[in-house]
Design an enzyme around this catalytic site. Sequence first.
Site, PDB file in Angstrom:
ATOM      1  CG  HIS A 196      -5.892  -2.944   1.327  1.00 59.47           C
ATOM      2  ND1 HIS A 196      -5.022  -1.721   0.550  1.00 59.47           N
ATOM      3  CD2 HIS A 196      -5.220  -1.828   2.594  1.00 59.47           C
ATOM      4  CE1 HIS A 196      -4.361  -1.366   0.597  1.00 59.47           C
ATOM      5  NE2 HIS A 196      -4.301  -1.032   2.000  1.00 59.47           N
ATOM      6  CB  SER A 228      -1.482  -0.645   1.360  1.00 55.00           C
ATOM      7  OG  SER A 228      -2.224   0.792   0.707  1.00 55.00           O
TER       8      SER A 228
HETATM    9  C1  GTR Z   1      -5.257   4.329   2.283  1.00 52.94           C
HETATM   10  C2  GTR Z   1      -4.881   4.719   1.571  1.00 52.94           C
HETATM   11  C3  GTR Z   1      -4.069   4.118   0.157  1.00 52.94           C
HETATM   12  C4  GTR Z   1      -2.902   3.273   1.236  1.00 52.94           C
HETATM   13  C5  GTR Z   1      -3.380   2.731   2.223  1.00 52.94           C
HETATM   14  C6  GTR Z   1      -2.917   1.724   2.865  1.00 52.94           C
HETATM   15  O1  GTR Z   1      -5.962   4.968   3.219  1.00 52.94           O
HETATM   16  O2  GTR Z   1      -6.007   5.961   0.624  1.00 52.94           O
HETATM   17  O3  GTR Z   1      -3.592   4.836  -0.439  1.00 52.94           O
HETATM   18  O4  GTR Z   1      -2.361   3.859   0.905  1.00 52.94           O
HETATM   19  O5  GTR Z   1      -4.225   3.459   2.997  1.00 52.94           O
HETATM   20  O6  GTR Z   1      -1.253   2.525   2.676  1.00 52.94           O
HETATM   21  O7  GTR Z   1      -2.975   0.840   3.271  1.00 52.94           O
END
Ligand code: GTR
Length: 386
Positions: A365, A223
């Site tokens: 995620h 991420s």
């Molecule tokens: C989220 C963000 C993403 C990603 C994520 C993370 O809130 O919008 O771009 O970076 O965090 O790092 O898990």
Amino acid sequence: LASVLLSFELIAQNYDESKVPSYILPDVLESQNKMKIANVKDWESIRRPEILALFEENVYGIMPKKFDNSNFKIKNENKLSMNGKAHLKELEISVSNNNQTVIINLVLFVPTRAKKPAATFLLINNRGKNNTSPTRDTISGFWPAEQVIDAGYAVAAFHVNDAAPDDKNNYRNGVLRLYPEQLKADNGMKAIGAWAWAASRIMDYFEKDKDVDASKVILTGHSRGGKASLWAAAQDTRFAMCVTNCSGNTGAALSRRRFGETVKVINTTFPHWFADNYKKFNDNESALPLDQHMLVSLIAPRPVYVTNASEDLWADPVGTFKSVKEAEKVYELYNVKSGLPQSIPAINMPFVKPPLAYHIREGKHDMTFYDWAQFIKTADLYFNRQ
Ligand code: GTR
């Protein structure tokens, strides 16, 4: 009120493929003065430096190359950690400039039985420090050190907060103390630039550690850490391979699709990540002189492993896969054939063959044992270890 407006905007993000605007991607193989790039020489001498400069100027900010000095100190060592399977080293990497010093802590496990120097996975850790516990009191799929050691690789990690705290009020308190001029410049780096810079300082250390094969380092990030792993590997060609896991907007996903997270949303939620210049492209992606396929392209001919997760539409899996496909053109210049399929593979059907590897995993995620098992397969193929 600001937070009400922001949450309204977050809800308003598009998740409907039919509502993706039509867009034209900048051609990775056409220079700004319209010259067609048809060979490695022109790519490396003209277009590649041009694209790096575009990302510095418009997105991630300047990457400072110089500093006064650096030191490496072993804080703790255990030659028989993981029941004798690994040699643990805990290090402090201190770098000074402008009469300021930043200390990046590194956790490194080297496999005792495998051949040395060992190919090494380095994680940019953007989650809890417990994920990279040197004592292994926490074992998580985010950094499954035992699994990597069992595969014969060394495994290392540093935490982003050592380089730049991941917080809009505190990000200056790290690497940026060494480069105060960056804070004043519209193209100055911020947190993500600082994390990438720190990864390169760890590479400086790896070049001095006889247990680590510095020519076989796989830089890995999830991420926001995966945005940094791409930017670091694009800049620093000493990284042999890059893993960018669920990196999404301003990572591997195409910005022009405006699917899930957008440039405006990311710049608003995380004003401390990118150069101030990037804010000019809020709701104005088509004005960008680049898109994220060009960031992946900068890593060619070295392998890149890109992932998504089925429930993580925020990171735009389709736009991520399209971006990687576009990067194939640059690998072709090097005569390195990508075997990626034409369209996004089915869920849990990894395509692991280098140079461009991709999978979309079922679930959320995250970065998991499953994801790492695939990264290891690609590294095994690339380094002929299978
Ligand atoms: C989220 C963000 C993403 C990603 C994520 C993370 O809130 O919008 O771009 O970076 O965090 O790092 O898990």
